[in-house]
Each structure stands twice: as structure tokens, then as C-alpha cells.
Motif scaffolding. Structure first.
Motif, short mmCIF file in Angstrom:
data_model
loop_
_atom_site.label_atom_id
_atom_site.label_comp_id
_atom_site.label_asym_id
_atom_site.label_seq_id
_atom_site.Cartn_x
_atom_site.Cartn_y
_atom_site.Cartn_z
N ALA A 121 0.74 -1.20 -0.18
CA ALA A 121 -0.05 -0.03 0.03
C ALA A 121 0.86 1.33 0.01
CB ALA A 121 -0.98 0.08 1.22
N THR A 122 1.97 1.29 0.72
CA THR A 122 2.86 2.24 0.65
C THR A 122 3.45 2.64 -0.51
OG1 THR A 122 3.23 2.12 3.19
CG2 THR A 122 4.50 3.21 2.06
N GLY A 123 3.98 1.50 -1.19
CA GLY A 123 4.59 1.43 -2.52
C GLY A 123 3.77 2.09 -3.31
N LEU A 124 2.57 1.70 -3.39
CA LEU A 124 1.59 2.22 -4.35
C LEU A 124 1.38 3.50 -4.45
CD1 LEU A 124 -1.10 -0.67 -4.61
CD2 LEU A 124 0.37 0.20 -6.53
N ALA A 125 1.06 3.98 -3.09
CA ALA A 125 0.97 5.37 -2.70
C ALA A 125 2.17 6.41 -3.13
CB ALA A 125 0.77 5.83 -1.43
N LEU A 126 3.36 5.98 -3.01
CA LEU A 126 4.54 6.53 -3.55
C LEU A 126 4.64 6.57 -5.10
CD1 LEU A 126 7.43 4.87 -1.09
CD2 LEU A 126 6.49 7.52 -1.22
N LEU A 127 4.17 5.21 -5.47
CA LEU A 127 4.05 5.45 -6.97
C LEU A 127 3.20 6.39 -7.85
CD1 LEU A 127 4.74 1.45 -7.74
CD2 LEU A 127 6.27 3.62 -8.34
N LEU A 128 1.96 6.41 -7.05
CA LEU A 128 0.85 7.14 -7.38
C LEU A 128 1.12 8.84 -7.51
CD1 LEU A 128 -2.43 5.49 -6.26
CD2 LEU A 128 -1.30 5.74 -8.55
N ARG A 129 1.97 9.11 -6.29
CA ARG A 129 2.44 10.30 -6.10
C ARG A 129 3.36 10.74 -7.10
NH1 ARG A 129 5.60 11.90 -0.62
NH2 ARG A 129 7.23 10.62 -1.81
N GLU A 130 4.35 9.80 -7.50
CA GLU A 130 5.42 10.06 -8.44
C GLU A 130 4.61 10.20 -9.95
OE1 GLU A 130 9.06 10.29 -10.52
OE2 GLU A 130 8.50 10.58 -8.44
N LEU A 131 3.35 9.70 -10.13
CA LEU A 131 2.69 9.64 -11.38
C LEU A 131 2.23 11.04 -11.43
CD1 LEU A 131 1.98 7.93 -13.96
CD2 LEU A 131 0.07 7.37 -12.65
N LYS A 132 1.73 11.40 -10.55
CA LYS A 132 1.19 12.63 -10.27
C LYS A 132 1.93 14.04 -10.55
CE LYS A 132 -1.89 15.83 -7.20
NZ LYS A 132 -1.03 17.13 -7.80
N ARG A 133 3.25 13.77 -10.00
CA ARG A 133 4.29 14.64 -10.34
C ARG A 133 4.84 14.64 -11.68
NH1 ARG A 133 9.45 15.09 -11.00
NH2 ARG A 133 9.79 12.93 -10.99
N LEU A 134 4.84 13.62 -12.28
CA LEU A 134 5.07 13.49 -13.72
C LEU A 134 4.24 14.06 -14.77
CD1 LEU A 134 6.63 10.09 -13.87
CD2 LEU A 134 7.83 11.93 -14.14
N GLY A 135 2.85 14.16 -14.07
CA GLY A 135 1.61 14.60 -14.73
C GLY A 135 1.57 16.20 -14.44
N ASP A 136 2.17 16.65 -13.51
CA ASP A 136 2.32 18.03 -13.15
C ASP A 136 3.26 18.64 -13.91
OD1 ASP A 136 0.32 17.82 -11.53
OD2 ASP A 136 1.57 18.08 -9.65
N ASP A 137 4.37 18.16 -14.36
CA ASP A 137 5.62 18.48 -15.10
C ASP A 137 5.17 18.62 -16.59
OD1 ASP A 137 7.23 18.70 -12.97
OD2 ASP A 137 8.03 17.09 -13.18
N ASP A 138 4.24 17.74 -17.09
CA ASP A 138 3.73 17.89 -18.36
C ASP A 138 3.14 19.08 -19.09
OD1 ASP A 138 2.96 16.78 -20.99
OD2 ASP A 138 2.13 15.06 -20.42
N VAL A 139 3.70 19.67 -19.75
CA VAL A 139 2.88 21.06 -20.27
C VAL A 139 1.53 20.69 -20.65
CG1 VAL A 139 3.51 22.83 -21.86
CG2 VAL A 139 5.38 22.00 -20.92
N LEU A 140 1.27 19.61 -21.72
CA LEU A 140 0.08 19.24 -22.27
C LEU A 140 -0.92 19.16 -21.33
CD1 LEU A 140 1.48 16.71 -25.23
CD2 LEU A 140 0.90 19.41 -25.11
N LEU A 141 -0.66 18.54 -19.96
CA LEU A 141 -1.51 18.34 -19.04
C LEU A 141 -2.10 19.50 -18.58
CD1 LEU A 141 -0.52 14.79 -17.64
CD2 LEU A 141 -2.27 15.42 -19.27
N GLY A 142 -1.54 20.53 -18.27
CA GLY A 142 -1.93 21.51 -17.97
C GLY A 142 -1.38 22.29 -16.58
#
Length: 79
Positions: free
Chosen positions: A58-79
Motif C-alpha cells: 500500500a505504501t509503495g503504491l501510494a509513492l508510485l501514484l505520487r510520482e505519477l502525479k508529479r510527472l503529470g504536473d511536469d507535463d506541459v500538455l496536461l496543464g
């Protein structure tokens, strides 16, 4: 670019993160199986191990989801 450098870059990519989420979720199936077996056999120590493993997943999944969100925030196309 060496293979090791490419592998490190892949690990921090969205595709690599999705792959990590999938493999972690697949590992959860084994923990569920372990917990069911432990409950059936009334093996408290094995059940505790399954609970601790589930918490780690559960902790590992939470960390991965946070990383995915961070990667999404860095994406110019996602706003």
C-alpha cells in the motif's frame, strides 16, 4: 546513451511508473493468497507477515501514484 542510463530514465518515466504500479499490484495478489492460506491454517505468524507485506505494498503504491502525479504536473500538455 548507455543501457543503464536508459533504464534509469525509463524508471522515472510515466511508462515506467505504470509498469511499477502493475507489478506492485500483481504482488498484492500473492499477499492476498498468503493471507487466505494463513487464515485457513490459523497461522498467526504467517498472517502477520501478510499484513505487514500488504502495508508495504500500500505504501509503495501510494509513492508510485505520487510520482505519477508529479510527472503529470511536469507535463506541459496536461496543464
Amino acid at each position: 546513451m548507455s543501457a543503464l542510463t536508459k533504464a534509469k530514465g525509463f524508471k522515472k518515466s510515466k511508462t515506467g511508473t505504470y509498469l511499477s504500479i502493475g507489478t506492485t499490484a500483481f504482488g498484492a495478489l500473492g499477499v492476498i493468497k498468503q493471507a487466505r492460506k494463513a487464515r485457513f491454517e490459523h497461522d498467526t505468524l504467517q498472517l502477520i507477515d501478510a499484513v505487514v507485506s500488504a502495508a508495504a505494498i500500500a505504501t509503495g503504491l501510494a509513492l508510485l501514484l505520487r510520482e505519477l502525479k508529479r510527472l503529470g504536473d511536469d507535463d506541459v500538455l496536461l496543464g
